[in-house]
Design a protein around this motif. Structure first.
Motif, PDB file in Angstrom:
ATOM      1  N   GLY A 182       1.265  -0.984  -0.337  1.00  0.00           N
ATOM      2  CA  GLY A 182       0.125  -0.092   0.389  1.00  0.00           C
ATOM      3  C   GLY A 182       0.419   1.091   0.106  1.00  0.00           C
ATOM      4  N   ILE A 183       0.494   2.298  -0.300  1.00  0.00           N
ATOM      5  CA  ILE A 183       0.958   3.921   0.249  1.00  0.00           C
ATOM      6  C   ILE A 183       0.606   3.738   1.944  1.00  0.00           C
ATOM      7  CG2 ILE A 183       1.070   5.903  -1.250  1.00  0.00           C
ATOM      8  CD1 ILE A 183       1.252   3.876  -3.446  1.00  0.00           C
ATOM      9  N   HIS A 184       1.757   4.425   1.634  1.00  0.00           N
ATOM     10  CA  HIS A 184       2.255   4.732   3.254  1.00  0.00           C
ATOM     11  C   HIS A 184       1.464   5.915   3.417  1.00  0.00           C
ATOM     12  CE1 HIS A 184       3.929   6.402   7.186  1.00  0.00           C
ATOM     13  NE2 HIS A 184       4.142   5.174   6.373  1.00  0.00           N
ATOM     14  N   PRO A 185       0.465   6.696   4.308  1.00  0.00           N
ATOM     15  CA  PRO A 185       0.246   8.184   4.664  1.00  0.00           C
ATOM     16  C   PRO A 185       1.023   9.272   4.635  1.00  0.00           C
ATOM     17  CG  PRO A 185      -0.974   7.070   5.897  1.00  0.00           C
ATOM     18  CD  PRO A 185      -0.045   5.472   5.000  1.00  0.00           C
ATOM     19  N   PHE A 186       2.402   8.768   5.006  1.00  0.00           N
ATOM     20  CA  PHE A 186       3.149  10.087   5.972  1.00  0.00           C
ATOM     21  C   PHE A 186       4.110   9.865   4.785  1.00  0.00           C
ATOM     22  CE2 PHE A 186       1.463   8.706   9.551  1.00  0.00           C
ATOM     23  CZ  PHE A 186       0.756   9.593  10.296  1.00  0.00           C
ATOM     24  N   LEU A 187       4.923   9.259   3.900  1.00  0.00           N
ATOM     25  CA  LEU A 187       5.943   9.066   2.606  1.00  0.00           C
ATOM     26  C   LEU A 187       5.172   9.645   1.668  1.00  0.00           C
ATOM     27  CD1 LEU A 187       7.684   6.204   4.450  1.00  0.00           C
ATOM     28  CD2 LEU A 187       7.749   8.417   4.578  1.00  0.00           C
ATOM     29  N   ASN A 188       4.233   8.735   1.281  1.00  0.00           N
ATOM     30  CA  ASN A 188       3.760   8.699  -0.442  1.00  0.00           C
ATOM     31  C   ASN A 188       4.704   7.938  -0.965  1.00  0.00           C
ATOM     32  OD1 ASN A 188       1.329  10.135  -1.856  1.00  0.00           O
ATOM     33  ND2 ASN A 188       2.747  10.795  -3.131  1.00  0.00           N
ATOM     34  N   GLN A 189       4.659   7.068  -0.841  1.00  0.00           N
ATOM     35  CA  GLN A 189       5.034   6.105  -0.969  1.00  0.00           C
ATOM     36  C   GLN A 189       4.861   4.321  -1.287  1.00  0.00           C
ATOM     37  OE1 GLN A 189       8.316   5.830  -3.364  1.00  0.00           O
ATOM     38  NE2 GLN A 189       8.196   8.453  -2.555  1.00  0.00           N
ATOM     39  N   ARG A 190       5.308   3.642  -1.660  1.00  0.00           N
ATOM     40  CA  ARG A 190       4.466   2.435  -2.079  1.00  0.00           C
ATOM     41  C   ARG A 190       5.686   1.262  -1.056  1.00  0.00           C
ATOM     42  NH1 ARG A 190       4.001  -1.276  -7.228  1.00  0.00           N
ATOM     43  NH2 ARG A 190       2.290  -3.509  -6.437  1.00  0.00           N
ATOM     44  N   ILE A 191       4.913   1.212  -0.352  1.00  0.00           N
ATOM     45  CA  ILE A 191       5.699   0.068   0.955  1.00  0.00           C
ATOM     46  C   ILE A 191       4.947  -0.990   1.450  1.00  0.00           C
ATOM     47  CG2 ILE A 191       6.676   0.159   2.996  1.00  0.00           C
ATOM     48  CD1 ILE A 191       7.620   2.392   1.732  1.00  0.00           C
ATOM     49  N   PHE A 192       5.627  -2.000   0.851  1.00  0.00           N
ATOM     50  CA  PHE A 192       5.117  -3.755   1.428  1.00  0.00           C
ATOM     51  C   PHE A 192       5.735  -3.903   2.824  1.00  0.00           C
ATOM     52  CE2 PHE A 192       6.944  -7.767  -0.051  1.00  0.00           C
ATOM     53  CZ  PHE A 192       5.430  -8.228  -0.786  1.00  0.00           C
TER      54      PHE A 192
ATOM     55  N   SER B 182       9.514  -7.785  -8.090  1.00  0.00           N
ATOM     56  CA  SER B 182       8.788  -8.001  -9.800  1.00  0.00           C
ATOM     57  C   SER B 182       7.871  -6.933  -9.902  1.00  0.00           C
ATOM     58  CB  SER B 182       9.178  -9.596 -10.031  1.00  0.00           C
ATOM     59  OG  SER B 182       7.365  -9.510  -9.139  1.00  0.00           O
ATOM     60  N   LYS B 183       6.985  -6.503  -8.482  1.00  0.00           N
ATOM     61  CA  LYS B 183       6.344  -5.754  -8.939  1.00  0.00           C
ATOM     62  C   LYS B 183       6.940  -4.192  -9.198  1.00  0.00           C
ATOM     63  CE  LYS B 183       1.977  -7.881  -8.660  1.00  0.00           C
ATOM     64  NZ  LYS B 183       1.079  -7.480  -9.427  1.00  0.00           N
ATOM     65  N   GLY B 184       7.589  -4.245  -8.546  1.00  0.00           N
ATOM     66  CA  GLY B 184       8.131  -2.670  -8.862  1.00  0.00           C
ATOM     67  C   GLY B 184       8.274  -1.569  -7.459  1.00  0.00           C
ATOM     68  N   ILE B 185       7.970  -3.057  -5.950  1.00  0.00           N
ATOM     69  CA  ILE B 185       8.280  -1.978  -4.732  1.00  0.00           C
ATOM     70  C   ILE B 185       9.610  -2.338  -4.603  1.00  0.00           C
ATOM     71  CG2 ILE B 185       7.396  -2.816  -2.963  1.00  0.00           C
ATOM     72  CD1 ILE B 185       5.355  -4.384  -4.311  1.00  0.00           C
ATOM     73  N   GLU B 186      10.059  -0.572  -3.931  1.00  0.00           N
ATOM     74  CA  GLU B 186      10.967  -0.118  -4.160  1.00  0.00           C
ATOM     75  C   GLU B 186      11.484  -0.300  -2.811  1.00  0.00           C
ATOM     76  OE1 GLU B 186      13.104   2.857  -5.388  1.00  0.00           O
ATOM     77  OE2 GLU B 186      10.810   3.389  -6.533  1.00  0.00           O
ATOM     78  N   TYR B 187      10.527  -0.423  -1.622  1.00  0.00           N
ATOM     79  CA  TYR B 187      10.521  -0.196  -0.399  1.00  0.00           C
ATOM     80  C   TYR B 187       9.920  -1.087   0.454  1.00  0.00           C
ATOM     81  CZ  TYR B 187      11.894   4.308  -1.350  1.00  0.00           C
ATOM     82  OH  TYR B 187      13.085   5.616  -1.741  1.00  0.00           O
ATOM     83  N   VAL B 188      10.978  -1.439   1.939  1.00  0.00           N
ATOM     84  CA  VAL B 188       9.802  -2.698   2.374  1.00  0.00           C
ATOM     85  C   VAL B 188      10.270  -2.786   3.884  1.00  0.00           C
ATOM     86  CG1 VAL B 188      10.467  -5.505   3.246  1.00  0.00           C
ATOM     87  CG2 VAL B 188      10.626  -4.727   0.941  1.00  0.00           C
TER      88      VAL B 188
END
Length: 125
Positions: A75-85, A111-117
């Protein structure tokens, strides 16, 4: 064998297996001394639509019995506006398969292009 869980029935079966495998630990220690409620977890996550859209789960099966599981939300982190796994559950009786589950999940995220875990740790203080 590690399998991606995509149906509610698969999720419930795997979680019930884990419930019986970790019953003593859950009774004594739980998650930071809060007992995990298996029915609540199943009611919340055992839905095929979720398991194929924003909740991703893998379980390791030995002889048809789950002995480990890892689960993430996407999902998109509400504070960072980044997609987070974000890891929300990770347990395994088999140390060799524990990190194999982790590696499978991270390869999927890449593989889904998610950069942050985001990995979590719960502490009883």
């Amino acid at each position: 064998m590690i399998k991606k869980i995509t149906s509610g029935q698969e999720f419930e079966k795997a979680f019930r297996d884990l419930e019986s495998l970790f019953k003593e630990e859950n009774t004594k220690y739980g998650h930071a001394y809060l007992r995990i409620n298996p029915q609540s977890v199943i009611d919340s996550f055992a839905h095929s639509t979720m398991l194929n859209s924003n909740v991703y789960c893998w379980a390791n099966f030995e002889n048809g019995f789950a002995d480990g599981m890892i689960m993430f939300t996407d999902g998109i982190h509400p504070f960072l506006n980044q997609r987070i796994f974000s890891e929300c559950f990770w347990i395994s009786k088999n140390p060799k398969k524990s990190f194999a589950l982790y590696n499978k999940a991270i390869a999927f995220a890449k593989s889904k292009g998610i950069e942050y875990v985001n990995m979590n740790c719960v502490e009883n203080y």
